[in-house]
Design an enzyme around this catalytic site. Structure first.
Site, PDB file in Angstrom:
ATOM      1  N   ASP A  24       0.793  -1.251   0.000  1.00  0.00           N
ATOM      2  CA  ASP A  24       0.000   0.000   0.000  1.00  0.00           C
ATOM      3  C   ASP A  24       0.819   1.293   0.000  1.00  0.00           C
ATOM      4  O   ASP A  24       0.469   2.268   0.688  1.00  0.00           O
ATOM      5  CB  ASP A  24      -0.958   0.017   1.203  1.00  0.00           C
ATOM      6  CG  ASP A  24      -1.938  -1.146   1.207  1.00  0.00           C
ATOM      7  OD1 ASP A  24      -1.922  -1.939   0.243  1.00  0.00           O
ATOM      8  OD2 ASP A  24      -2.703  -1.273   2.176  1.00  0.00           O
ATOM      9  N   GLU A  72      -4.551  -0.836  -1.300  1.00  0.00           N
ATOM     10  CA  GLU A  72      -5.846  -0.941  -0.606  1.00  0.00           C
ATOM     11  C   GLU A  72      -6.836  -0.070  -1.369  1.00  0.00           C
ATOM     12  O   GLU A  72      -6.712   1.159  -1.384  1.00  0.00           O
ATOM     13  CB  GLU A  72      -5.742  -0.462   0.850  1.00  0.00           C
ATOM     14  CG  GLU A  72      -7.085  -0.589   1.580  1.00  0.00           C
ATOM     15  CD  GLU A  72      -7.035  -0.156   3.047  1.00  0.00           C
ATOM     16  OE1 GLU A  72      -5.958   0.145   3.560  1.00  0.00           O
ATOM     17  OE2 GLU A  72      -8.125  -0.116   3.659  1.00  0.00           O
ATOM     18  N   LYS A 129      -6.560  -4.843  -3.024  1.00  0.00           N
ATOM     19  CA  LYS A 129      -7.137  -5.594  -1.898  1.00  0.00           C
ATOM     20  C   LYS A 129      -8.162  -4.731  -1.173  1.00  0.00           C
ATOM     21  O   LYS A 129      -7.899  -3.574  -0.859  1.00  0.00           O
ATOM     22  CB  LYS A 129      -6.025  -6.041  -0.940  1.00  0.00           C
ATOM     23  CG  LYS A 129      -5.237  -4.925  -0.284  1.00  0.00           C
ATOM     24  CD  LYS A 129      -4.188  -5.530   0.645  1.00  0.00           C
ATOM     25  CE  LYS A 129      -3.407  -4.506   1.430  1.00  0.00           C
ATOM     26  NZ  LYS A 129      -4.184  -3.621   2.289  1.00  0.00           N
ATOM     27  N   VAL A 157       3.235   0.385   4.157  1.00  0.00           N
ATOM     28  CA  VAL A 157       2.506   1.135   5.197  1.00  0.00           C
ATOM     29  C   VAL A 157       1.080   0.599   5.322  1.00  0.00           C
ATOM     30  O   VAL A 157       0.545   0.031   4.387  1.00  0.00           O
ATOM     31  CB  VAL A 157       2.471   2.634   4.832  1.00  0.00           C
ATOM     32  CG1 VAL A 157       3.869   3.188   4.786  1.00  0.00           C
ATOM     33  CG2 VAL A 157       1.737   2.920   3.522  1.00  0.00           C
ATOM     34  N   THR A 158       0.477   0.851   6.495  1.00  0.00           N
ATOM     35  CA  THR A 158       1.147   1.284   7.708  1.00  0.00           C
ATOM     36  C   THR A 158       1.517   0.040   8.519  1.00  0.00           C
ATOM     37  O   THR A 158       0.843  -0.990   8.441  1.00  0.00           O
ATOM     38  CB  THR A 158       0.250   2.204   8.577  1.00  0.00           C
ATOM     39  OG1 THR A 158      -0.938   1.488   8.953  1.00  0.00           O
ATOM     40  CG2 THR A 158      -0.133   3.453   7.846  1.00  0.00           C
ATOM     41  N   CYS A 162      -2.127  -2.462   7.785  1.00  0.00           N
ATOM     42  CA  CYS A 162      -2.125  -3.416   6.667  1.00  0.00           C
ATOM     43  C   CYS A 162      -0.888  -4.308   6.639  1.00  0.00           C
ATOM     44  O   CYS A 162      -0.972  -5.473   6.223  1.00  0.00           O
ATOM     45  CB  CYS A 162      -2.293  -2.663   5.354  1.00  0.00           C
ATOM     46  SG  CYS A 162      -3.955  -1.983   5.194  1.00  0.00           S
TER      47      CYS A 162
HETATM   48  C1  C5J Z   1      -3.058   0.706   5.530  1.00  0.00           C
HETATM   49  C2  C5J Z   1      -4.757   1.942   6.678  1.00  0.00           C
HETATM   50  N1  C5J Z   1      -2.563   0.484   4.308  1.00  0.00           N
HETATM   51  N2  C5J Z   1      -3.940   2.313   7.667  1.00  0.00           N
HETATM   52  N3  C5J Z   1      -4.296   1.273   5.602  1.00  0.00           N
HETATM   53  O1  C5J Z   1      -2.421   0.416   6.527  1.00  0.00           O
HETATM   54  O2  C5J Z   1      -5.937   2.213   6.735  1.00  0.00           O
END
Ligand code: C5J
Length: 221
Positions: A24, A72, A129, A157-158, A162
């Site tokens: 992501d 994401e 995803k 991240v993060t 994720c």
């Molecule tokens: C991810 C989030 N990629 N923090 N998404 O960690 O909502």
């Protein structure tokens, strides 16, 4: 077998059975002026790891390691976005709303794209995803099985959302998982530190952690 100097102990792996999963690294999470920044997050923490993730990517590409990128995001009609995810906390900006970089977390919108410095190369796996974990509602497991992958290196991240969710999903599926410490980041430094500690606690209960330099050194041997 190559060996990465890692915590809580060395991580042995075969390059041809290893994949790098970059989670992501999308403009809406990482870049100033994106969705993450509009929520008041300090995105400079995330922007700062882009050169390190690039070094890691280049090292893995040179070492012949399979590269997987995730994003994401959701379908434009939101049919894969549960109301519980969209409405939780009654946010002022919801998934699918117009945001600073197009509709928020919608596939194909500028903000859902991977930051240009980390753009996937032709032939690399790119997975959209709908969940936090990259195994949920994606063909990731089948793709890894097709390539004979047993070991996964994680970046992105993060850390505590994720990345950690995906790593736990992978651990339960039997993969040997290593999180690259300086190639992952959180808006909340304490959450990143806690996630790293949790992952490698109790004899690597979820997996290992190591810095990019150790990973690259092992790939070069
Ligand atoms: C991810 C989030 N990629 N923090 N998404 O960690 O909502």
């Amino acid at each position: 077998m190559a060996k990465i100097v890692a915590k809580p102990f060395d991580y042995a792996f075969a390059k041809e059975k290893t994949a790098l999963v970059v989670i992501d690294m999308q403009r809406d999470f990482v870049e100033p002026g994106g969705f993450g920044a509009s929520l008041g997050n300090d995105v400079s923490l995330l922007t700062a790891i882009v050169p390190t993730v690039k070094r890691l990517l280049d090292g893995c590409r040179a070492g012949g390691v399979l590269v997987v990128h995730t994003r994401e995001c959701h379908k434009p009609d939101l049919s894969d976005c549960p109301p519980a995810k969209r409405n939780r906390g009654n946010p002022s900006l919801r998934i699918g709303d117009p945001g600073p970089m197009g509709r928020i977390l919608i596939a194909g919108e500028p903000g859902a794209g991977i930051v240009p410095d980390l753009a996937p190369l032709p032939g690399e796996v790119v997975l959209d995803k709908p969940g936090k974990g990259a195994f949920y509602a994606t063909p990731l497991q089948e793709i890894l099985a097709k390539h004979g992958i047993t070991h996964l290196l994680f970046a992105g991240v993060t850390t505590e959302v994720c990345v950690q969710t995906t790593m736990r999903e992978a651990n339960d599926r039997g993969y040997e998982c290593l999180l690259v410490e300086d190639a992952t980041e959180s808006y909340f430094p304490a959450f990143k530190a806690a996630a790293l500690d949790m992952i490698r606690a109790q004899g690597a209960i979820v997996g290992w952690t190591a810095p990019t330099a150790s990973v690259i050194a092992a790939l070069e041997t």
